[in-house]
Design a protein around this motif. Structure first.
Motif, mmCIF file in Angstrom:
data_model
loop_
_atom_site.group_PDB
_atom_site.id
_atom_site.type_symbol
_atom_site.label_atom_id
_atom_site.label_comp_id
_atom_site.label_asym_id
_atom_site.label_seq_id
_atom_site.Cartn_x
_atom_site.Cartn_y
_atom_site.Cartn_z
ATOM 1 N N VAL A 82 0.840 -1.204 0.000
ATOM 2 C CA VAL A 82 0.000 0.000 0.000
ATOM 3 C C VAL A 82 0.875 1.254 0.000
ATOM 4 C CG1 VAL A 82 -1.627 1.334 1.406
ATOM 5 C CG2 VAL A 82 -2.033 -1.096 1.005
ATOM 6 N N PHE A 85 2.494 1.542 -3.503
ATOM 7 C CA PHE A 85 1.575 2.006 -4.549
ATOM 8 C C PHE A 85 1.394 3.528 -4.463
ATOM 9 C CE2 PHE A 85 -0.843 -2.305 -4.220
ATOM 10 C CZ PHE A 85 0.168 -2.928 -4.924
ATOM 11 N N TYR A 86 1.176 3.987 -3.231
ATOM 12 C CA TYR A 86 0.955 5.426 -3.045
ATOM 13 C C TYR A 86 2.177 6.209 -3.511
ATOM 14 C CZ TYR A 86 0.982 9.935 -0.689
ATOM 15 O OH TYR A 86 1.116 11.278 -0.430
ATOM 16 N N ASP A 87 3.324 5.767 -3.066
ATOM 17 C CA ASP A 87 4.563 6.461 -3.425
ATOM 18 C C ASP A 87 4.751 6.522 -4.939
ATOM 19 O OD1 ASP A 87 6.241 7.874 -1.872
ATOM 20 O OD2 ASP A 87 7.791 6.306 -1.733
#
Lengths: 132, 749
Positions: A82, A85-87
């Motif tokens: 998670v 993915f955000y990064d």
């Protein structure tokens, strides 16, 4: 299963289960001390988030419902995934290929809505020059 | 010193006022320094083709920036767009503050509006109309409030104790942050523990860089997040190191772990970051709020926030701030309405910023009331801080609005602070993170702020923070440690916050946990305000709680200081007062309760001492003095005039038990006088003596200079009037019909 009504914690306390199948009241201090309950037992189940999405939709907020459905997809990914993915979606972090890989990873994990979000981002990032 | 040529002393005085430290500017639209309606704001427009939005506010699809593009695909509802955009601005503005069109219909129409349209409509509302719209449109019926809980040295026990104090006062969300990023996990953990000590269910967050904040949430060390910032121009959004898509995924990441989350925006940010593109603050904020809704955030923190001082520097800045808050509610979002940065050096101006919103109500009246002293607020001072808590309680009491807080004394707070500090210390010790001795714990319990605990910060907090991350310590470990050390209640409450993630009820709009752990949200507690008699009203029990402020004193308490001075002078009645027995006399008329039930004047002198000084002053002038009690009136003019009509010289001195005194003459109207000292709290012994001398000189037909009270800027009314009412009540209880009585004065030996 009983009819689910908002707030679930009030109406369906015994019906809602964590990802490992525990009900809230099965998460006890005694079991935590005994080591038979860990943080993983307190993970929200994707179906619960989808149910909350329905409540949000009925409450007149389809965007919040979308968000909760994307959350339901991410619920099955690890913390590290998670965060990764955000990064990767932050500006200038990723190449098109890297974002496509993430979209594929999401799709493979039944994360179609999140994958669609990444595909959309690829198109706009390319158009606005945000690809690394 | 003489004032400079062409300037007055008044101007020099103005320069010393706190308001003179506030620097404001004219509008500079090219820099974005304009609250409403910049000449560079686009005309509202929309074009929908085959159910797709292909033009927003004058920009067509090919030229969409990231914000336009995201709004086109996720935000604006194409099915409503044409209907909504065709509405007359003024007609819609009227719907916002009237009661004919329900809230849900407004929400439906705003879904189809562009940012330029929404900004233009809100620009039409006066401050009062914005307040009306806020009252009608906020999502949750019951208002709530958030606290900042921080300290300048990231002291974990102090964080825990201050969290407990905040919850005891009524705060339901606690936000912390750290000057040293490595301290964040430790501070978040301390906040979590302290927050559950007085009552269950307060939500906690640690405001740090986006990824770190998410990580703390994933571990269960926080229960919500707020520092998810969005901006109104593409360039500033990117400078903030995000895009609408990354922010949307971040929002979903929080949801995936059952964590509450809201976005943050607020005018002035784009100006501060040099990227306002010449647009007005309200238009850019409309883009932020629209993105917030589009990305699926349940709510927003807005209303200036870090940029409040930029907004405050331009004309109509505070009206713009309130318009932003209303805007959040138009998009159906939880409104967490700023007031979290001190916007002026002037107490009057900063209060004026916050008051309209308080009276109108919002989901969170403050997105950070500084529950700790200003110097400990590592966000920077809030608009209201620990120093202002009593002022806030009093304003809440004055207006009877729901300010959510309740007064608490040390008898309640100290045991809670001790429990929180002890629980936190035990957990840190059990988890082998840090140790604290008893002396340090004691300092924490009684501290006002970190200066009472320690001057310096050690590297220990950062190392403990690192250890929490490296050893992957979670809320579950905190529960175990609390239980092992005997803090069963806190263990159960922290665990319950973890259990709530399984339900996700608090992910809905405007959700909070009440102290009985029931969920209050837009779904369970929707705002139903539609004019007088509707919507949230404080219950009689709650109004009573609001009324109980620290400064409240019953008449019994106010009069308690009287009894110890009873008998300080003995005043014995010797029959009806003589009428003008000799020309060289001054009669002193005393009030019905003087030296009977009232023994202490407002200045703190006893009535005996005041009388002794007056008699001495008369005697010094070689005039005879006589004391009479007027029993039929407590009015000072009537007392003095009645005494003057008994006086051989026609001159009398009247005095009430509270110490107010005048000199009267028989030939004057009752309500006139020769001299009046109306400010009893300022009359000292020397002034009573001078009053005596002046009365004697009037009796001899002289014209003495009147006795002056000392100069004082202190308002006497608020401090003394409650006591005045209590003392006047005693005077009236001693009233009786009949003629004045001759009084023999003796002094106890």
């Amino acid at each position: 299963m009983a009819e689910l009504r908002y707030p679930l914690g009030e109406h369906n306390r015994a019906d809602v289960r964590s990802q490992t199948g525990k009900s809230a009241d099965e998460l006890t201090v005694a079991d935590i001390r005994a080591g038979t309950i860990t943080a993983a037992d307190a993970a929200v189940d994707p179906d619960t988030l989808r149910r909350q999405a329905e409540f949000a939709e009925r409450g007149g907020n389809p965007q919040l419902a979308d968000n909760l459905r994307r959350g339901a997809e991410l619920a099955l990914f690890s913390d590290d995934d998670v965060l990764r993915f955000y990064d990767a979606l932050r500006p200038g972090r990723s190449s098109v290929a890297e974002l496509q890989t993430i979209a594929a990873e999401l799709e493979a994990g039944a994360g179609t809505r999140c994958a669609a979000l990444v595909h959309e981002a690829i198109a706009h990032y390319t158009r606005r020059g945000l690809i690394s | 010193m003489e004032p400079a040529e062409g300037t007055s002393r008044r101007s020099a005085f103005y320069a010393t006022r706190t308001i003179s430290r506030d620097v404001v500017v004219p509008e500079y639209p090219e820099l974005g320094l304009i609250a409403f309606a910049s000449p560079n704001d686009p005309e509202p427009s929309i074009r929908v083709e085959n159910g797709r939005i292909v033009e927003i506010d004058g920009r067509t699809e090919a030229d969409f920036d990231l914000i336009d593009a995201f709004l086109a695909s996720h935000g604006i509802n194409p099915a409503v767009a044409e209907e909504a955009m065709a509405l007359d601005d003024l007609a819609f503005a009227r719907m916002l503050c009237g009661h004919d069109v329900p809230r849900t219909e407004i929400l439906r129409l705003v879904e189809g509006m562009t940012p330029a349209k929404v900004a233009r409509i809100l620009g039409l509302l006066s401050p009062l109309e914005l307040m009306q719209a806020m009252a009608k449109m906020r999502a949750r019926r019951t208002p709530s409030i958030q606290a900042h809980v921080t300290n300048r040295i990231d002291h974990p026990l102090l964080i825990a104790a201050d969290a407990a104090s905040a919850v005891a006062l009524g705060f339901r969300e606690l936000e912390t942050t750290v000057p040293v990023l490595r301290d964040a996990p430790l501070v978040a953990l301390a906040l979590l523990i302290g927050s559950q000590v007085p009552a269950p269910g307060a939500l906690t967050q640690c405001s740090v860089e986006e990824k770190t904040e998410l990580e703390l949430g994933l571990r269960g060390l926080t229960t919500y997040a707020e520092t998810v910032s969005v901006y109104g121009t593409e360039q500033v959004f990117l400078d903030g190191d995000d895009t609408p898509w990354s922010k949307a995924l971040l929002a979903s990441s929080y949801a995936s772990r059952g964590l509450k989350m809201r976005f943050t925006s607020g005018s002035g940010a784009e100006v501060l970051m040099g990227g306002a593109e010449g647009k007005s603050m309200l238009y850019l904020e409309a883009r932020c709020v629209a993105i917030t809704r589009a990305a699926g955030s349940q709510g927003t923190q807005n209303g200036g926030i870090d940029g409040i001082n930029v907004t405050g520097s331009v004309p109509n800045g505070m009206r713009e701030i309130l318009a932003e808050n209303v805007m959040a509610t138009l998009y159906g979002l939880e409104s967490c309405t700023g007031n979290d940065t001190q916007m002026s050096a002037s107490d009057i101006r900063r209060t004026a910023h916050t008051l309209p919103l308080l009276l109108a109500g919002s989901d969170f009246l403050f997105s950070g009331f500084g529950s700790i002293p200003s110097y400990d607020n590592t966000f920077g001072a809030s608009n209201f801080n620990a120093e202002d808590i009593d002022d806030y309680m009093m304003i809440q009491r004055d207006w009877g609005f729901e300010g959510v807080l309740r007064s608490q004394g040390d008898d309640t707070l100290l045991p809670l602070r001790r429990r929180a500090a002890e629980a936190c210390r035990a957990v840190l010790d059990e988890l082998d993170l840090m140790t604290f001795d008893d002396a340090e714990l004691e300092r924490v319990v009684t501290a006002h702020g970190s200066l009472d605990v320690s001057e310096h910060q050690t590297d220990e907090t950062a190392r403990a923070g690192d250890a929490i991350i490296e050893r992957e310590i979670t809320a579950v470990d905190v529960v175990r440690a609390l239980s092992i050390r005997g803090f069963e209640l806190e263990a159960e409450r922290v665990l319950e916050m973890t259990r709530q993630r399984l339900f996700g009820d608090h992910l809905q709009t405007s959700a909070i946990f009440a102290e009985d752990m029931s969920v209050l949200s837009a779904l369970t507690d929707p705002n139903d305000y539609a004019g007088p008699g509707t919507g949230y009203r404080p219950s009689s029990v709650r109004l009573d709680e609001m009324a109980r402020v620290r400064q409240e004193r019953s008449h019994v308490e106010l009069l308690a200081e009287q009894a110890p001075h009873a008998g300080c002078v003995v005043l014995t009645e010797r029959g009806p007062a003589a009428i003008r027995p000799r020309p060289d006399e001054v009669v002193i008329g005393i009030s019905p309760a003087f030296g009977v039930d009232v023994w202490l004047t407002l200045s703190g002198l006893t009535v005996g001492e005041a009388l002794r000084q007056i008699l001495a002053g008369i005697e010094e002038e070689g005039v005879h003095a006589r004391v009479v009690r007027v029993t039929h009136s407590l009015d000072l003019g009537m007392i003095g005039w009645t005494a003057a009509n008994l006086s051989g010289s026609g001159v009398a001195l009247g005095i009430q038990g509270k110490g107010t005194a005048l000199i009267h003459r028989a030939d004057l109207p009752t309500l006139a006088n020769l001299e009046l000292l109306s400010m009893a709290p300022l009359i000292d012994d020397s002034r009573y003596r001078l009053m005596g001398r002046n009365a004697a000189r009037h009796a001899r037909g002289e014209k003495p200079s009147p006795v002056l009270l000392p100069e004082s800027g202190e308002p006497m009314g608020p401090r003394y009037h409650a006591k005045v009412v209590a003392l006047i009540n005693r005077e009236s209880q001693c009233l009786r019909a009949g003629n004045p009585q001759e009084i023999e004065v003796t002094w106890p030996s």
